[in-house]
Design a protein around this motif. Structure first.
Motif, PDB file in Angstrom:
ATOM      1  N   ASN A 225      41.703  31.429  40.853  1.00  0.00           N
ATOM      2  CA  ASN A 225      42.930  31.694  41.596  1.00  0.00           C
ATOM      3  C   ASN A 225      42.887  33.022  42.353  1.00  0.00           C
ATOM      4  O   ASN A 225      43.238  33.102  43.526  1.00  0.00           O
ATOM      5  N   SER A 229      42.426  33.491  46.420  1.00  0.00           N
ATOM      6  CA  SER A 229      43.505  34.098  47.211  1.00  0.00           C
ATOM      7  C   SER A 229      42.957  35.130  48.190  1.00  0.00           C
ATOM      8  O   SER A 229      43.472  35.279  49.298  1.00  0.00           O
ATOM      9  N   LEU A 286      52.609  27.582  36.875  1.00  0.00           N
ATOM     10  CA  LEU A 286      51.811  28.692  36.374  1.00  0.00           C
ATOM     11  C   LEU A 286      51.908  28.861  34.863  1.00  0.00           C
ATOM     12  O   LEU A 286      51.182  29.675  34.287  1.00  0.00           O
ATOM     13  N   TYR A 337      49.269  31.601  47.628  1.00  0.00           N
ATOM     14  CA  TYR A 337      47.969  31.893  47.034  1.00  0.00           C
ATOM     15  C   TYR A 337      48.040  33.192  46.238  1.00  0.00           C
ATOM     16  O   TYR A 337      48.615  34.178  46.679  1.00  0.00           O
ATOM     17  N   ALA A 339      49.683  33.705  43.514  1.00  0.00           N
ATOM     18  CA  ALA A 339      50.944  33.885  42.800  1.00  0.00           C
ATOM     19  C   ALA A 339      50.680  34.072  41.308  1.00  0.00           C
ATOM     20  O   ALA A 339      49.872  33.362  40.710  1.00  0.00           O
ATOM     21  N   GLU A 342      55.555  34.163  39.742  1.00  0.00           N
ATOM     22  CA  GLU A 342      56.453  33.073  40.087  1.00  0.00           C
ATOM     23  C   GLU A 342      56.274  31.896  39.123  1.00  0.00           C
ATOM     24  O   GLU A 342      55.344  31.859  38.328  1.00  0.00           O
ATOM     25  N   ARG A 345      52.840  28.090  41.958  1.00  0.00           N
ATOM     26  CA  ARG A 345      51.977  28.514  43.072  1.00  0.00           C
ATOM     27  C   ARG A 345      51.868  27.345  44.032  1.00  0.00           C
ATOM     28  O   ARG A 345      51.305  26.294  43.696  1.00  0.00           O
TER      29      ARG A 345
END
Length: 355
Positions: A225, A229, A286, A337, A339, A342, A345
């Motif tokens: 991830n 990003s 997430l 991207y 994240a 939150e 994603r």
């Protein structure tokens, strides 16, 4: 291929040396006694009885008694089929050797390094063929032509495809690309940054292929991830946003976003406080790390005091930007991207209505 070579091949396919010799001898005679076979092969007569019975047990020959033990080959289908299977096995092994050669001696579960640009792009094509939501690519005209078939297939089944074309006026292939875009792309832009090959697939897979005099030739395939990003930001800021649109099919279709920041900009510019914006989000939860789809009303946009616009500096682009949406199950925060804080994603966001 002479007899010795053919015997060696049969031996590698599972025949013993005596079985290979007896089988080839019987193949030439079609139907023979033990004595007949002794005359044309080097298998000892005393051993031929057991060898023929073993071949019969495996289904290669038939034996029967007349004055003496005889054998015949009804057909060669069994042996031919096994040899073809061995040939396929060798071919697959050769392909695997090439694949392993492209990789380094040390690998990580989330990062694969390839020694050639060609091998890296071939791996990217494999991932692109399995895409379900969004593919973003920066490619040269020649690389795009190589990927035309797989891009056309995923585009036809509804995958969003964004292409940043590494534009080279000297490449005659460029002249034919506008006719291709409608078959393979949701949107295409003319990129003059002379960037490397980049492919971003469904928010989690990133591919980078390098081939130049300064850095040499290599490639990376990333399933991570955070690292993905970074490549997304490189694609978005250097290979996509600054450049003119060559093709877009968005007219008459619901708007699909793969950048939360771009959606926030457009919402701020295009709708008023009295309007309700509804969106559909495909992304990753997430907490559970599972794919989710949620649909609801945008009730808030979250970003820092410095609002991201086209004039924003590179550092300011990394400030948090997210949406808060209300669904029938509650409220969710949605980032892009990279994240982390939150709830979701986002891989892609469809604006399905503004009222």
């Amino acid at each position: 291929m002479n007899d010795d070579e053919l015997t060696a091949v049969l031996s590698r396919a599972g025949f013993s040396e005596y079985e290979a010799e007896a089988y080839l001898g019987l193949l030439r005679l079609h139907d023979a006694s033990v004595g007949d076979l002794t005359d044309i092969c080097s298998v000892p007569r005393a051993r031929l009885y057991d060898v023929l019975r073993d071949l019969a047990a495996d289904g290669y020959v038939e034996t029967y008694e007349q004055d003496t033990l005889r054998a015949r080959i009804p057909n060669v289908d069994r042996a031919v089929e096994e040899l073809r299977e061995w040939a396929d096995g060798f071919e697959n092994a050769a392909d695997e050797l090439e694949d392993v050669w492209d990789r380094p001696s040390i690998e990580h579960t989330d990062i694969s390094v390839f020694q050639t640009q060609k091998g890296t792009i071939e791996k990217a094509i494999d991932y692109v063929s399995e895409a379900n939501h969004v593919v973003q690519i920066c490619a040269s005209p020649a690389e795009l032509v190589e990927m035309e078939a797989v891009l056309g297939t995923i585009h036809e089944r509804g995958v969003t495809v964004r292409i940043a074309l590494n534009f080279d006026p000297a490449d005659s292939t460029t002249e034919d690309l506008p006719d291709m875009f409608s078959r393979v792309a949701t949107e295409a832009r003319r990129c003059e940054a002379n960037g490397p090959f980049v492919a971003l697939i469904d928010g989690s897979i990133a591919v980078l292929a390098i081939d130049n005099e300064l850095d040499g030739e290599y490639g990376l395939v990333v399933d991570d991830n955070t690292l993905t990003s970074f490549l997304h930001w490189f694609f978005q800021l250097q290979l996509w946003e600054p450049w003119d649109t060559l093709y877009s099919e968005s007219v008459g279709h619901p708007e699909t976003y793969v950048s939360v920041r771009q959606l926030i900009r457009d919402l701020e510019m295009l709708h008023t406080e009295d309007e309700t914006v509804r969106v559909r989000v495909n992304g990753v939860d997430l907490r559970s790390h599972e794919m989710v789809e949620v649909e609801g009303e945008v009730v808030d946009v979250i970003y820092t005091d410095v609002y991201p616009t086209r004039d924003t500096t590179f550092a300011q682009q990394f400030i948090q930007a997210a949406l808060r949406i209300r669904t029938g199950d509650g409220e969710y925060t949605v980032g892009g991207y990279g994240a982390v804080v939150e709830d979701i994603r986002a891989i892609e966001i469809d604006v399905i209505g503004i009222e």
